[in-house]
Design a protein around this motif. Structure first.
Motif, mmCIF file in Angstrom:
data_model
loop_
_atom_site.group_PDB
_atom_site.id
_atom_site.type_symbol
_atom_site.label_atom_id
_atom_site.label_comp_id
_atom_site.label_asym_id
_atom_site.label_seq_id
_atom_site.Cartn_x
_atom_site.Cartn_y
_atom_site.Cartn_z
ATOM 1 N N TRP A 1 17.298 22.445 -8.949
ATOM 2 C CA TRP A 1 15.962 22.786 -9.397
ATOM 3 C C TRP A 1 14.986 22.847 -8.228
ATOM 4 N N PHE A 2 15.084 21.874 -7.319
ATOM 5 C CA PHE A 2 14.167 21.792 -6.178
ATOM 6 C C PHE A 2 14.323 22.971 -5.230
ATOM 7 N N SER A 3 15.511 23.545 -5.181
ATOM 8 C CA SER A 3 15.767 24.650 -4.251
ATOM 9 C C SER A 3 15.354 26.013 -4.811
ATOM 10 N N GLN A 4 14.907 26.078 -6.053
ATOM 11 C CA GLN A 4 14.473 27.360 -6.623
ATOM 12 C C GLN A 4 13.222 27.834 -5.884
ATOM 13 N N PRO A 5 13.285 29.030 -5.287
ATOM 14 C CA PRO A 5 12.180 29.468 -4.430
ATOM 15 C C PRO A 5 10.880 29.787 -5.172
ATOM 16 N N HIS A 6 10.936 30.168 -6.429
ATOM 17 C CA HIS A 6 9.727 30.616 -7.120
ATOM 18 C C HIS A 6 9.276 29.664 -8.223
ATOM 19 N N ARG A 7 9.698 28.413 -8.150
ATOM 20 C CA ARG A 7 9.296 27.467 -9.196
ATOM 21 C C ARG A 7 7.794 27.225 -9.099
ATOM 22 N N GLU A 8 7.172 27.085 -10.253
ATOM 23 C CA GLU A 8 5.721 26.894 -10.295
ATOM 24 C C GLU A 8 5.330 25.424 -10.329
ATOM 25 N N SER A 9 6.279 24.564 -10.589
ATOM 26 C CA SER A 9 5.965 23.143 -10.659
ATOM 27 C C SER A 9 5.826 22.566 -9.251
ATOM 28 N N ARG A 10 5.156 21.433 -9.202
ATOM 29 C CA ARG A 10 4.977 20.712 -7.953
ATOM 30 C C ARG A 10 5.393 19.267 -8.154
ATOM 31 N N ASP A 11 5.866 18.651 -7.086
ATOM 32 C CA ASP A 11 6.320 17.268 -7.112
ATOM 33 C C ASP A 11 5.607 16.494 -6.018
ATOM 34 N N LEU A 12 5.141 15.313 -6.385
ATOM 35 C CA LEU A 12 4.534 14.403 -5.422
ATOM 36 C C LEU A 12 5.266 13.077 -5.483
ATOM 37 N N VAL A 13 5.339 12.391 -4.372
ATOM 38 C CA VAL A 13 5.920 11.053 -4.339
ATOM 39 C C VAL A 13 4.892 10.071 -3.793
ATOM 40 N N ALA A 14 4.955 8.855 -4.311
ATOM 41 C CA ALA A 14 4.192 7.740 -3.768
ATOM 42 C C ALA A 14 5.152 7.012 -2.834
ATOM 43 N N MET B 1 0.846 -1.180 0.000
ATOM 44 C CA MET B 1 0.000 0.000 0.000
ATOM 45 C C MET B 1 0.894 1.246 0.000
ATOM 46 N N VAL B 2 0.544 2.222 -0.803
ATOM 47 C CA VAL B 2 1.305 3.465 -0.857
ATOM 48 C C VAL B 2 0.398 4.639 -0.524
ATOM 49 N N HIS B 3 1.027 5.717 -0.077
ATOM 50 C CA HIS B 3 0.301 6.976 0.064
ATOM 51 C C HIS B 3 1.075 8.039 -0.713
ATOM 52 N N VAL B 4 0.377 9.067 -1.137
ATOM 53 C CA VAL B 4 0.963 10.130 -1.948
ATOM 54 C C VAL B 4 1.086 11.375 -1.089
ATOM 55 N N ARG B 5 2.260 12.001 -1.188
ATOM 56 C CA ARG B 5 2.505 13.237 -0.435
ATOM 57 C C ARG B 5 3.416 14.145 -1.243
ATOM 58 N N GLU B 6 3.555 15.387 -0.776
ATOM 59 C CA GLU B 6 4.482 16.335 -1.395
ATOM 60 C C GLU B 6 5.909 15.800 -1.271
ATOM 61 N N MET B 7 6.689 16.006 -2.301
ATOM 62 C CA MET B 7 8.101 15.620 -2.259
ATOM 63 C C MET B 7 8.847 16.565 -1.322
ATOM 64 N N GLU B 8 9.818 16.025 -0.610
ATOM 65 C CA GLU B 8 10.682 16.801 0.279
ATOM 66 C C GLU B 8 12.122 16.684 -0.210
ATOM 67 N N GLY B 9 12.965 17.576 0.252
ATOM 68 C CA GLY B 9 14.373 17.542 -0.129
ATOM 69 C C GLY B 9 15.029 16.200 0.168
ATOM 70 N N ALA B 10 14.615 15.561 1.239
ATOM 71 C CA ALA B 10 15.190 14.268 1.616
ATOM 72 C C ALA B 10 14.828 13.163 0.624
ATOM 73 N N ASP B 11 13.867 13.422 -0.263
ATOM 74 C CA ASP B 11 13.436 12.426 -1.251
ATOM 75 C C ASP B 11 14.233 12.485 -2.549
ATOM 76 N N ILE B 12 15.101 13.467 -2.694
ATOM 77 C CA ILE B 12 15.757 13.701 -3.987
ATOM 78 C C ILE B 12 16.521 12.482 -4.487
ATOM 79 N N GLU B 13 17.304 11.855 -3.648
ATOM 80 C CA GLU B 13 18.082 10.684 -4.086
ATOM 81 C C GLU B 13 17.161 9.562 -4.559
ATOM 82 N N ALA B 14 16.103 9.306 -3.815
ATOM 83 C CA ALA B 14 15.160 8.252 -4.197
ATOM 84 C C ALA B 14 14.442 8.603 -5.501
ATOM 85 N N VAL B 15 14.034 9.851 -5.648
ATOM 86 C CA VAL B 15 13.355 10.275 -6.877
ATOM 87 C C VAL B 15 14.306 10.161 -8.067
ATOM 88 N N SER B 16 15.553 10.540 -7.885
ATOM 89 C CA SER B 16 16.526 10.420 -8.976
ATOM 90 C C SER B 16 16.741 8.959 -9.353
#
Length: 171
Positions: free
Chosen positions: A51-64, A1-16
């Motif tokens: 890219w993730f650290s850009q303060p005014h980016r309009e995109s959003r990232d979610l992780v399962a 079972m998975v849940h979806v949430r906003e991506m956090e900086g700590a997720d970057i390695e896993a997302v990559s």
């Protein structure tokens, strides 16, 4: 079972890891092997941190997230190109699931949540681009209600030109 949430900086390695392994699995036989073999998690994570650290980016990232941490990722935001219609258009920029978990509904959950959040931001339509030869992805998006709208663009990978098709659906 998975849940979806906003991506956090700590997720970057896993997302990559998900993105690079996803490319290597999904585009084998489509994108030149030399291009896929040159992809590294470390390079992708470095670009993603910037890219993730850009303060005014309009995109959003979610992780399962499942028992082993992030197992899927979707990135979306305003349409990057010219899109027909008077109402605002969102775009799914990327959607990847760990290759060993494809077919378990994780991609559908991520895409559904992205649609909900785009709709909440006032987008009336969602667009995305799919490599013409990526039949699996095309079937996935078509089952989710997307249709090719006739627009195409080309990308070059190690001197090989590949065509992409734009897909759209109402939100």
């Amino acid at each position: 079972m998975v849940h979806v949430r906003e991506m956090e900086g700590a997720d970057i390695e896993a997302v990559s890891t998900i993105r690079v392994r996803g490319w290597q699995a999904a585009y084998a036989g489509i994108v030149p092997r030399t291009y896929l073999d040159a992809m590294t998690v470390e390079d992708d994570a470095g670009r993603r941190r910037q890219w993730f650290s850009q303060p005014h980016r309009e995109s959003r990232d979610l992780v399962a997230v499942g028992d082993r941490g992030p197992v899927g990722w979707v990135c979306f935001g305003p349409c990057r190109g010219r899109a027909p219609g008077a109402r605002p258009v969102g775009e799914v920029y990327a959607l990847y699931v760990s290759p060993d978990l494809i077919g378990r509904g994780i991609g559908r959950r991520l895409l559904g949540e992205a649609h909900t959040r785009m709709r909440d931001r006032g987008f009336a339509t969602s667009a995305l681009w799919v490599l013409r030869d990526n039949q699996r992805a095309r079937r996935f998006y078509e089952r989710a209600g997307y249709l090719a709208d006739g627009s195409t663009q080309d990308d070059v990978y190690d001197e090989i030109t590949l065509s992409e098709l734009r897909y759209r659906r109402a939100l």
